[in-house]
Scaffold this motif. Structure first.
Motif, PDB file in Angstrom:
ATOM      1  N   VAL A 143       0.762  -1.306  -0.049  1.00 36.67           N
ATOM      2  CA  VAL A 143      -0.282  -0.539   0.038  1.00 36.67           C
ATOM      3  C   VAL A 143       0.324   0.903   0.335  1.00 36.67           C
ATOM      4  O   VAL A 143       0.677   1.925  -1.092  1.00 36.67           O
ATOM      5  CB  VAL A 143      -0.377   0.084   0.801  1.00 36.67           C
ATOM      6  CG1 VAL A 143      -1.747   1.412   1.340  1.00 36.67           C
ATOM      7  CG2 VAL A 143      -1.560  -0.988   0.528  1.00 36.67           C
TER       8      VAL A 143
ATOM      9  N   ARG B 198       1.736   3.818  -3.209  1.00 32.86           N
ATOM     10  CA  ARG B 198       1.017   4.604  -3.256  1.00 32.86           C
ATOM     11  C   ARG B 198       1.365   5.916  -4.190  1.00 32.86           C
ATOM     12  O   ARG B 198       1.221   6.488  -4.749  1.00 32.86           O
ATOM     13  CB  ARG B 198       1.066   5.481  -2.226  1.00 32.86           C
ATOM     14  CG  ARG B 198      -0.010   6.778  -0.620  1.00 32.86           C
ATOM     15  CD  ARG B 198      -0.153   6.718  -0.583  1.00 32.86           C
ATOM     16  NE  ARG B 198      -0.906   5.870   0.601  1.00 32.86           N
ATOM     17  CZ  ARG B 198      -0.681   6.002   1.914  1.00 32.86           C
ATOM     18  NH1 ARG B 198       0.099   6.713   2.855  1.00 32.86           N
ATOM     19  NH2 ARG B 198      -1.371   5.227   1.957  1.00 32.86           N
TER      20      ARG B 198
ATOM     21  N   LYS C 163      -1.932  -4.348  -8.091  1.00 31.17           N
ATOM     22  CA  LYS C 163      -0.745  -3.336  -7.194  1.00 31.17           C
ATOM     23  C   LYS C 163      -1.207  -2.044  -7.652  1.00 31.17           C
ATOM     24  O   LYS C 163      -0.741  -0.794  -6.845  1.00 31.17           O
ATOM     25  CB  LYS C 163       0.210  -3.801  -7.353  1.00 31.17           C
ATOM     26  CG  LYS C 163       1.085  -4.990  -7.004  1.00 31.17           C
ATOM     27  CD  LYS C 163       2.129  -5.776  -7.008  1.00 31.17           C
ATOM     28  CE  LYS C 163       2.273  -6.824  -7.058  1.00 31.17           C
ATOM     29  NZ  LYS C 163       3.619  -7.435  -6.670  1.00 31.17           N
TER      30      LYS C 163
ATOM     31  N   LEU D 197      -3.476   0.276  -6.676  1.00 28.23           N
ATOM     32  CA  LEU D 197      -2.811   1.250  -4.981  1.00 28.23           C
ATOM     33  C   LEU D 197      -2.505   2.577  -5.388  1.00 28.23           C
ATOM     34  O   LEU D 197      -2.030   3.478  -4.299  1.00 28.23           O
ATOM     35  CB  LEU D 197      -1.868   0.341  -4.516  1.00 28.23           C
ATOM     36  CG  LEU D 197      -2.108  -0.988  -3.941  1.00 28.23           C
ATOM     37  CD1 LEU D 197      -1.045  -1.958  -3.113  1.00 28.23           C
ATOM     38  CD2 LEU D 197      -3.401  -0.853  -2.847  1.00 28.23           C
TER      39      LEU D 197
END
Length: 226
Positions: free
Chosen positions: A41, A45, A68, A71
């Motif tokens: 995460v 990000r 992924k 995220l």
């Protein structure tokens, strides 16, 4: 028997991950599967990359692992000076962007010659694969069309190294008075520092000019922008 790594509460794992640098997060994700989700995460990000034609692994990851890519909240793509984004680069990046449905901030500086790449990015924005809050781009994009397609979410639009954006900004400010607009450029082209900031408070005669959102956005994408 539950190991120590698995017995730690999720909120504590999240707290531990918050102290890690990107390389450390990558290692933390390999410690135990119970750490992987928390580490990823944070790891995905905010992504900031110098594009290198021989290194497409990040784009392959985002293309093949949609969970992924989902995220990613902030993405900055930088190219070497005078580098033209060839077909492989454009296809790799655009295919990956389709999966970044949670993307909120995009910083993408392209050259005037990257016409096909700009068209592909604008098509993604029109189709709303993601809803941007902040978009930094070169002034060669069709700015009014981009704002129209992202008007439900876009809060800040910034352009770099293009002097002829004022007329587009005037039109945009008239139709979207709450949207913050600014541009930045390089005083010295021998460096990669964007050291001139252009703001347009006159475009908002009926609204209080807010400096804080622009200041944060101006610095968040590249520490050399100041």
């Amino acid at each position: 028997m539950i190991g120590l790594a698995q017995s730690i509460p999720p909120e504590l794992k999240r707290h531990i991950a918050g102290f890690c640098k990107p390389a450390e997060l990558a290692n933390l994700a390999l410690v135990n599967t119970s750490y992987r989700d928390e580490a990823e995460v944070l790891l995905y990000r905010k992504i900031s990359v110098w594009f290198e034609p021989k290194r497409l692994s990040i784009w392959d990851t985002l293309k093949t692992h949609s969970h992924k890519a989902a995220l990613v909240r902030s993405l900055t793509i930088k190219f070497e000076p005078n580098y033209y984004a060839h077909t492989l680069a454009a296809e790799s990046i655009c295919t990956a962007l389709v999966n970044t449905r949670g993307l909120l901030e995009l910083c993408l500086h392209l050259l005037e010659e990257d016409v096909a790449f700009q068209a592909q990015i604008q098509a993604l924005l029109r189709q709303r694969y993601f809803n941007l809050e902040i978009f930094h781009c070169s002034g060669y994009f069709d700015l009014p069309t981009i704002v129209d397609s992202q008007s439900n979410s876009l809060q800040i639009l910034a352009t770099c190294d293009h002097w002829n954006t004022l007329s587009a900004f005037q039109d945009i400010a008239r139709r979207y008075p709450s949207l913050k607009l600014f541009s930045y450029e390089q005083f010295d082209y021998t460096t990669s520092v964007f050291n001139i900031l252009n703001i347009f408070p006159a475009l908002y005669p009926n609204n209080t000019f807010l400096w804080d959102p622009i200041s944060k956005s101006y610095n968040c994408h590249d520490k050399r922008i100041r």
